[in-house]
Design a protein around this motif. Structure first.
Motif, short mmCIF file in Angstrom:
data_model
loop_
_atom_site.label_atom_id
_atom_site.label_comp_id
_atom_site.label_asym_id
_atom_site.label_seq_id
_atom_site.Cartn_x
_atom_site.Cartn_y
_atom_site.Cartn_z
N GLY A 421 0.82 -1.20 0.00
CA GLY A 421 0.00 0.00 0.00
C GLY A 421 0.86 1.25 0.00
O GLY A 421 2.02 1.23 0.42
N ALA A 422 0.29 2.33 -0.49
CA ALA A 422 1.04 3.59 -0.56
C ALA A 422 1.36 4.11 0.82
O ALA A 422 0.59 3.94 1.77
N ARG A 423 2.51 4.76 0.93
CA ARG A 423 2.96 5.34 2.19
C ARG A 423 3.35 6.79 1.94
O ARG A 423 4.31 7.08 1.22
N THR A 424 2.58 7.72 2.52
CA THR A 424 2.94 9.14 2.44
C THR A 424 2.47 9.84 3.71
O THR A 424 1.67 9.29 4.47
N PHE A 425 2.94 11.06 3.89
CA PHE A 425 2.33 11.97 4.85
C PHE A 425 1.79 13.16 4.06
O PHE A 425 2.52 13.76 3.26
N ASN A 540 5.85 24.26 12.41
CA ASN A 540 7.24 23.94 12.03
C ASN A 540 7.33 22.62 11.25
O ASN A 540 8.23 21.81 11.50
N TYR A 541 6.36 22.45 10.37
CA TYR A 541 6.32 21.26 9.50
C TYR A 541 6.27 19.98 10.33
O TYR A 541 7.06 19.05 10.13
N ALA A 542 5.29 19.97 11.22
CA ALA A 542 5.04 18.78 12.04
C ALA A 542 4.76 17.59 11.13
O ALA A 542 4.05 17.70 10.12
N GLY A 543 5.30 16.45 11.49
CA GLY A 543 5.15 15.25 10.67
C GLY A 543 6.33 15.04 9.74
O GLY A 543 6.42 14.01 9.07
N PHE A 544 7.22 16.02 9.71
CA PHE A 544 8.43 15.93 8.89
C PHE A 544 9.66 16.07 9.79
O PHE A 544 9.64 16.83 10.77
N ALA A 545 10.71 15.37 9.44
CA ALA A 545 12.00 15.54 10.11
C ALA A 545 12.82 16.50 9.27
O ALA A 545 13.06 16.25 8.09
#
Length: 547
Positions: A421-425, A540-545
Motif C-alpha cells: 500500500g502507498a505510504r505518504t504523509f 514547524n512542519y510537524a510530521g516531517f524531520a
C-alpha cells in the motif's frame, strides 16, 4: 542497487530543484521557484509541455472540466487567452500549454525528450544524483539536485493488460495514450477494450468512420451529457470579468471547481426538490450531477441508487435494442453512482444503434487470448480486427513513481516501499525519500480535484517549504513513519465512510493486478485537505524531520 553515486560520468547540471513532469504542476513549480531565485530546471519526457494532454492524443480526447476553471490563475495567461468552447479538446489544451510556456518564458529552463530513469540520494551531501535518458538519442546523463519533485500526475504510466498471445496479433495495437499521430481509422475493423473516459471518447468519435467496431466492456459507464457551448471573443471577454472572483472561489470548493457539491442532507428535501435540482443539473451538462451534486451520494448508497435510476431513465431511451440497453444501462446499478468517475459524452449511447457496432460483455464472455487475426473470446469465437485499441487506463497514483528506479536511503525502491500500500504523509512525501515532494500525488485530493487548482494550492505548500528550508539553512526534509501511519489511518477512516470502497475502480487501485485495493485520492475535500497541510506548516512542519 544502482551505483549512481560512484558513476564516473560527469554531472551535467547542479541544481537546487529538479522538477520532473511538464503538466500544470510542473510548469507552476518551475515559474514560481525560478522567481524566488532557485536554480531550477524542468525535465519532460515528451516533446512539449502538457503532461497527460501531450500524451493523450486519441480521437475525441477532451477535458471534462469547464475550460474557465481548467486553467492557471496567472493573469499574464488568462488576460490574453480565449477558449473556443466550454469543454476544450486535446489540441486546444496543448495549444494552451504552448501559450503558457511562451508567455512565462519557461522553455529556456526546460529539457524536453528527457526521461528520468533513476535516482540515488547522497547521505553526506543531502542531494540526489539523477539519471536521465534523452529520448531522441538514447544517451543518458547525470544531474545533481538538492530537491527532486516528481510531479507525475495520475496518468503517466499506461496500463497494458497481459492478454495471452498479445504479441501474436499482426494488426495495429496501441494504448489510447500512445495513439499514433494522424492514424486513419477509415474502413477498418476495430476493437476497443475498455469503456472508461478514454474509451467513451474514442468510441463515439471514430464510430462514423470505421468499417466495424466491437467494444469489449467489463463495467458499464455512467456517462453524462457534456453540452459544450461554443465561445466567441465577446463571450471570453465577459468570462474574463468573472475570473478573479472565480479563482478565489474554486479554492473553497470540494473539488477545486467553479461549482460545489450540495451539502444539504437529502433527507431534508422533498422528492420534488430533489428531482428539480437533478433536472437543473442535467440541463447544465458536464459533471454537475456528480461533483456539483448531492454530497450524500458519496456516503449513502441509497442516494446514489436514486440518482442512478434518474440517470437510467434519461439515458435508456437512446438505445434501440433492449438487450444491448440492459448491458449499457442495466436496471441494477453495477456500482454506487458516483463511486466511479462519470465520463462525459455526446453520442456514445447512440453509437450502439449503428449496424456496424457490437458489444461484448467480458463478464459473460471473457477475452481468452489475442490471435494473429484478432481476439478469441471464451465461447471460442474469433473476432477479426485490423486494429485493437487499448482504452485500459493507467497504473494511477503510484505507477509513475514505481516506474523510476529511485532508491530510498534504505536502498528500497518505491515499488518495494509501496508493495503493501502507498505510504505518504499529507500525500506530500514518503519516509526514506528525503527532499522528494509530490503535488497531485498519491493520498492527496488528486483525482477528486481540478488539476490546475491543486497544481497551484498544493504547489504553493511545496514552494513555501523549500523556501523555508533555504531561509533557515536547512538541507533535508523527510516524512516520518509515525506521521505516515497517522495519515493512513485518517485517510482510511474517511474512505470507509464513503461508497468509493464499494466499486472496483482505478480510484481504488482495483484495475491493477497485484496492487492493494485502497483509496488513494483524499476524499475529504480540498478545503479539509489544505487545512491539514497548513496545520503542519504552521507547526514547524510537524510530521516531517528537518535537518
Amino acid at each position: 542497487m544502482n551505483t549512481l553515486l560512484t558513476d564516473p560520468r560527469p554531472v551535467t547540471e547542479e541544481l537546487d530543484v529538479l522538477v520532473v513532469g511538464g503538466g500544470f504542476a510542473g510548469i507552476y513549480q518551475l515559474e514560481k521557484l525560478r522567481s524566488r531565485g532557485f536554480a531550477v530546471k524542468l525535465y519532460e519526457a515528451g516533446s512539449e509541455a502538457g503532461g497527460v494532454w501531450h500524451w493523450n492524443q486519441y480521437p475525441g480526447a477532451r477535458v471534462d472540466t469547464p475550460g474557465i476553471s481548467y486553467q492557471l490563475s496567472d493573469e499574464r495567461i488568462w488576460s490574453e487567452w480565449d477558449w473556443s468552447e466550454a469543454y476544450p479538446g486535446q489540441p486546444e489544451i496543448a495549444k494552451y500549454f504552448r501559450f503558457a510556456v511562451d508567455k512565462l518564458d519557461l522553455a529556456k529552463d526546460t529539457r524536453y525528450n528527457s526521461r528520468v530513469i533513476a535516482a540515488q540520494f547522497d547521505e553526506n551531501e543531502h542531494k540526489w544524483t539523477v539519471e536521465t535518458r534523452d529520448e531522441k538519442t538514447g544517451e543518458t546523463f547525470l544531474t545533481r539536485t538538492r530537491f527532486l519533485l516528481p510531479l507525475l500526475g495520475t496518468g503517466s504510466k499506461a496500463l497494458y493488460p497481459d492478454f495471452p498471445g498479445k504479441d501474436d496479433f499482426k494488426g495495429d495495437c496501441f494504448h489510447t495514450s500512445r495513439w499514433p499521430k494522424g492514424y486513419d481509422m477509415t474502413g477498418k475493423r476495430v476493437a476497443v477494450i475498455g469503456t472508461g473516459a478514454s474509451g467513451v471518447q474514442v468510441i463515439q468519435t471514430i464510430a462514423p468512420d470505421v468499417g466495424a467496431m466491437t467494444v469489449f466492456q467489463r463495467t458499464p459507464a455512467t456517462a453524462l451529457p457534456m453540452k459544450s457551448a461554443k465561445l466567441d471573443k465577446a463571450a471570453n471577454d465577459e468570462l474574463r470579468k468573472t475570473y478573479p472572483e472565480m479563482f478565489e472561489y474554486r479554492k473553497t470548493t470540494f473539488a477545486g471547481l467553479d461549482y460545489d457539491v450540495i451539502y444539504t442532507p437529502t433527507s431534508e428535501l422533498s422528492d420534488e426538490e430533489f428531482y428539480a435540482k437533478l433536472d437543473e443539473q442535467w440541463e447544465m451538462g458536464g459533471l454537475q450531477i456528480w461533483l456539483g451534486g448531492y454530497a450524500d451520494m458519496f456516503f449513502n448508497r441509497k442516494v446514489g441508487d436514486k440518482i442512478y435510476a434518474y440517470w437510467r431513465e434519461k439515458t435508456l431511451p437512446r438505445i434501440k435494442d433492449p438487450k444491448l440497453a440492459e448491458k449499457l444501462v442495466p436496471e441494477t446499478p453495477p456500482y454506487p453512482f458516483g463511486a466511479k468517475r462519470c465520463p462525459l459524452e455526446y453520442t456514445y449511447y447512440d453509437t450502439f444503434n449503428q449496424d456496424n457496432v457490437d458489444l461484448v460483455d467480458v463478464n459473460e464472455n471473457p477475452i481468452e487470448r489475442f490471435s494473429e487475426n484478432g481476439i478469441v473470446t471464451a465461447d471460442g469465437t474469433l473476432h477479426e480486427f485490423d486494429v485493437i485499441v487499448l482504452a485500459t487506463g493507467f497504473d494511477s497514483f503510484t505507477g509513475g513513481l514505481t516506474d523510476i528506479d529511485i532508491h530510498s536511503t534504505k536502498g528500497e525502491t518505491y515499488a518495494e516501499v509501496f508493495k503493501n500500500g502507498a505510504r505518504t504523509f499529507l500525500g506530500r512525501a514518503t519516509a526514506g525519500f528525503p527532499n522528494i515532494m509530490y503535488v497531485y500525488g498519491p493520498q492527496s485530493p488528486s483525482a477528486f480535484c481540478n488539476g490546475p487548482t491543486c497544481a497551484e494550492l498544493e504547489g504553493d505548500w511545496v514552494i513555501e517549504a523549500i523556501t523555508y528550508m533555504r531561509d533557515n539553512n536547512l538541507t533535508r526534509i523527510e516524512a516520518t513513519p509515525d506521521a505516515e501511519d497517522e495519515w493512513h489511518e485518517h485517510l482510511e477512516g474517511l474512505a470507509n465512510a464513503t461508497t468509493f470502497i464499494l466499486a472496483n475502480s482505478w480510484y481504488m487501485n482495483a484495475n491493477v493486478p497485484g496492487k492493494k485495493k485502497e483509496l488513494l485520492a483524499y476524499p475529504g475535500g480540498l478545503t479539509m485537505y489544505l487545512g491539514k497541510c497548513r496545520e503542519s506548516a504552521e507547526n514547524n512542519y510537524a510530521g516531517f524531520a528537518l535537518a
